[in-house]
Scaffold this motif. Sequence first.
Motif, PDB file in Angstrom:
ATOM      1  N   UNK A 373      18.783 -30.893  10.279  1.00 42.55           N
ATOM      2  CA  UNK A 373      17.940 -29.771  10.686  1.00 42.55           C
ATOM      3  C   UNK A 373      17.900 -29.622  12.203  1.00 42.55           C
ATOM      4  N   UNK A 374      17.761 -30.720  12.915  1.00 36.33           N
ATOM      5  CA  UNK A 374      17.661 -30.644  14.384  1.00 36.33           C
ATOM      6  C   UNK A 374      18.931 -30.038  14.986  1.00 36.33           C
ATOM      7  N   UNK A 403      17.362 -34.279   7.081  1.00 38.45           N
ATOM      8  CA  UNK A 403      18.504 -33.620   6.446  1.00 38.45           C
ATOM      9  C   UNK A 403      18.039 -32.764   5.277  1.00 38.45           C
ATOM     10  N   UNK A 404      18.631 -31.578   5.149  1.00 37.31           N
ATOM     11  CA  UNK A 404      18.395 -30.710   3.991  1.00 37.31           C
ATOM     12  C   UNK A 404      19.703 -30.596   3.221  1.00 37.31           C
ATOM     13  N   UNK A 405      19.569 -30.227   1.955  1.00 35.63           N
ATOM     14  CA  UNK A 405      20.747 -30.045   1.106  1.00 35.63           C
ATOM     15  C   UNK A 405      21.080 -28.561   1.108  1.00 35.63           C
ATOM     16  N   UNK A 406      22.051 -28.155   1.918  1.00 36.37           N
ATOM     17  CA  UNK A 406      22.289 -26.736   2.120  1.00 36.37           C
ATOM     18  C   UNK A 406      23.697 -26.499   2.648  1.00 36.37           C
ATOM     19  N   UNK A 407      24.080 -25.220   2.631  1.00 32.41           N
ATOM     20  CA  UNK A 407      25.312 -24.762   3.262  1.00 32.41           C
ATOM     21  C   UNK A 407      24.988 -24.514   4.735  1.00 32.41           C
ATOM     22  N   UNK A 445      10.896 -23.975   7.622  1.00 37.39           N
ATOM     23  CA  UNK A 445      11.305 -23.373   8.885  1.00 37.39           C
ATOM     24  C   UNK A 445      10.366 -22.209   9.189  1.00 37.39           C
ATOM     25  N   UNK A 446       9.943 -22.077  10.447  1.00 36.53           N
ATOM     26  CA  UNK A 446       9.109 -20.946  10.844  1.00 36.53           C
ATOM     27  C   UNK A 446       9.611 -20.386  12.167  1.00 36.53           C
ATOM     28  N   UNK A 447       9.637 -19.049  12.248  1.00 38.87           N
ATOM     29  CA  UNK A 447      10.040 -18.334  13.465  1.00 38.87           C
ATOM     30  C   UNK A 447       8.905 -17.373  13.811  1.00 38.87           C
ATOM     31  N   UNK A 448       8.240 -17.623  14.943  1.00 38.61           N
ATOM     32  CA  UNK A 448       7.051 -16.844  15.327  1.00 38.61           C
ATOM     33  C   UNK A 448       7.319 -16.087  16.615  1.00 38.61           C
ATOM     34  N   UNK A 449       6.942 -14.797  16.601  1.00 43.38           N
ATOM     35  CA  UNK A 449       7.072 -13.988  17.818  1.00 43.38           C
ATOM     36  C   UNK A 449       5.707 -13.460  18.220  1.00 43.38           C
ATOM     37  N   UNK A 450       5.665 -12.769  19.360  1.00 39.66           N
ATOM     38  CA  UNK A 450       4.426 -12.182  19.882  1.00 39.66           C
ATOM     39  C   UNK A 450       4.583 -10.675  19.989  1.00 39.66           C
TER      40      UNK A 450
END
Length: 658
Positions: A373-374, A403-407, A445-450
């Motif tokens: 993830x990092x 670690x995630x299980x992903x593409x 996962x989070x994506x924050x805007x203003x």
Amino acid sequence: MPRPRSHRFLRGRPAIDAGFLVGVVALVLVGALSYLSTRRLQNEGDWVAHTYEVLGHLDRIEIQTRVLEHGSDPATVTELATIRDLTADNAVEQARLDTLTRLIDGPPGPILTIIGEMQAQERQLLGERIAKAANVERLNTVIIVFSTILATTLMGVALALLHRDLEARRRTEMALQDSETKHRLLMEQAADAIIIVDSDAVCVDANARATDIIGRPKAEFMGMPLSGFLRGDDPKRPAGLPMLRYGQVTTGEFWIVRPDDSRVPVEVRATLLDDGRVQIIARDISERKEVDRLKGEFVSMVSHELRTPLTSIRGALGLLASGRLEESVEKRQRMIDLAAANTDRLIRLINNILDVERINSNAPTFEQARCDVRDLVEQVVETITPLADKAGIAVHWSAPSIAVWADADRMAQTLTNLVDNAVKFSPAGSNVIVEVTADDTFATFSVRDEGRGIPADKLESVFDRFQQVDASDSRDKGGSGLGLAISRGIVQQHGGRMWVESVLGEGTTFRFTIPLAVVRNTPAPGVSTAPLVLVCDDDVDLLVVLRATLEQRGYRVMTASLGKDAMQRFDGTPANAVIVDTHLPDVSGLQIIRHVRATSPSTKTILYTGAYLEPDERDFARATGTSVMTKAAANPGQVADEIDRLLQQTLLTQSATA
């Protein structure tokens, strides 16, 4: 050859009528024969009694004559008169009576002679009549027996006809009930609403689907006129259905107005039934209307998104081809860059459309594996940073080393799309924050805007295809309106979910979850939480390599070089996964797999062999869900990857059922 008329007569009538007719004929025939035979027997009996009566009168005249020695006694005269009346139909007897009358005053001798002749004649008649009466009685008995048999036969025929008719009616009723049951079942299971109305367009019957579309309980709209909820293009005016008046089969599009004033578009087909009622089939075409709307939006969007870059490319290439930019290298390079940028824009649009179609068809081409993830977040932020710096926006991030299980490529595509949107819709001088947290099963996962935020009524629709919060965004900010739809589809295909939280004027936060890879950290002393793998192979060196590879991934490992030892160890400590070779010194690897499956069906099994498998062995592996890997094509690291995949499937299944 034509059938007898009686057959045609019976054939033209129902069986029950024929049965009654035969029964009546039998009763009339028996009654008539019995009556005639009884009358004949009675008649013969009357003649016998008549003869006895004549003989009685003759006997009295004989006695009186012998006593008085003459026949002139008044009683004798009376007897003679009575005999004359009784034998009025017998001329011989009448002649003798005439002679007897003349001799009545004479001596008794001639009188007794004539009386004797008359007695002899009557006794002869008596014998004949008794014999005839006996014959009639025998014939009467035969007639009664025959008529009884005939009556019984005819009544049997009548009962058979009645039984056949009743059985036919019973079968007809059962068939009718079965047909009605099937009709009702088909009606209730129909995907379309089916409504039956009478000649006044009043609802008299409906199926369950009709209650769903109309939005009312069945009991509520039974007896309601069709105009109470069916509308034409004008929602305030009831729909006119000419087929209710003229008996025509009509189709058309209408609206069903629900009690909450919401409307459902329906395609109606109305058919006049034989009983004068009308069957209305209403098909919900909401999805078709939505598809038509999306199709229109898609055509509009594609027209704009294709024409704009194509126009730019054509213009740039036209200037280059004209030669007017030969003297300015800078302008020529600028046109080339413009054409390349718009070409990339077209490629992104086409890729987005293809991605949407693949996701909607549930046929994604994902290559899932352990993904750090990092590293993922850092890579995405580095890609977006130049765009953010140009817009005057600072991007901050934090992510644990999990670690995630992903593409990995699809995860980067999803996260890039969210961060890119956050940068686009954020004012200069604001911040975009990317964070990752984790629990025991998922990474969030989070994506924050203003930025300006998203209205509450559009928090879900932003994930629809070709959707923008503001129609002007597609012109000002660019984009096809497919990014969020693709991102959510990718996340859902990975077993996660995506949602958005927003406050107008304060900003927006997009979040999504992805399943963690199987935890393989080395457990604390005395604690055994890591998955256990049993490896059985007669190659000692390979056992050492497999043990080291699996332990490096965080697994606990048991090894055995003999099949019996492997089964004994498994019985003592069931493993999460088992790796076996086909050919072992003591038992077959297939026997070990069979033993493992019987003991622990959830244990994952891998057949790691260097030998060619026979068809029946491959069938066994397929039937038991065993992965087959050859030593020539797969190294120990790839075997460990397969263990990762199998145990990850188990983790996802357990999470879904929890």
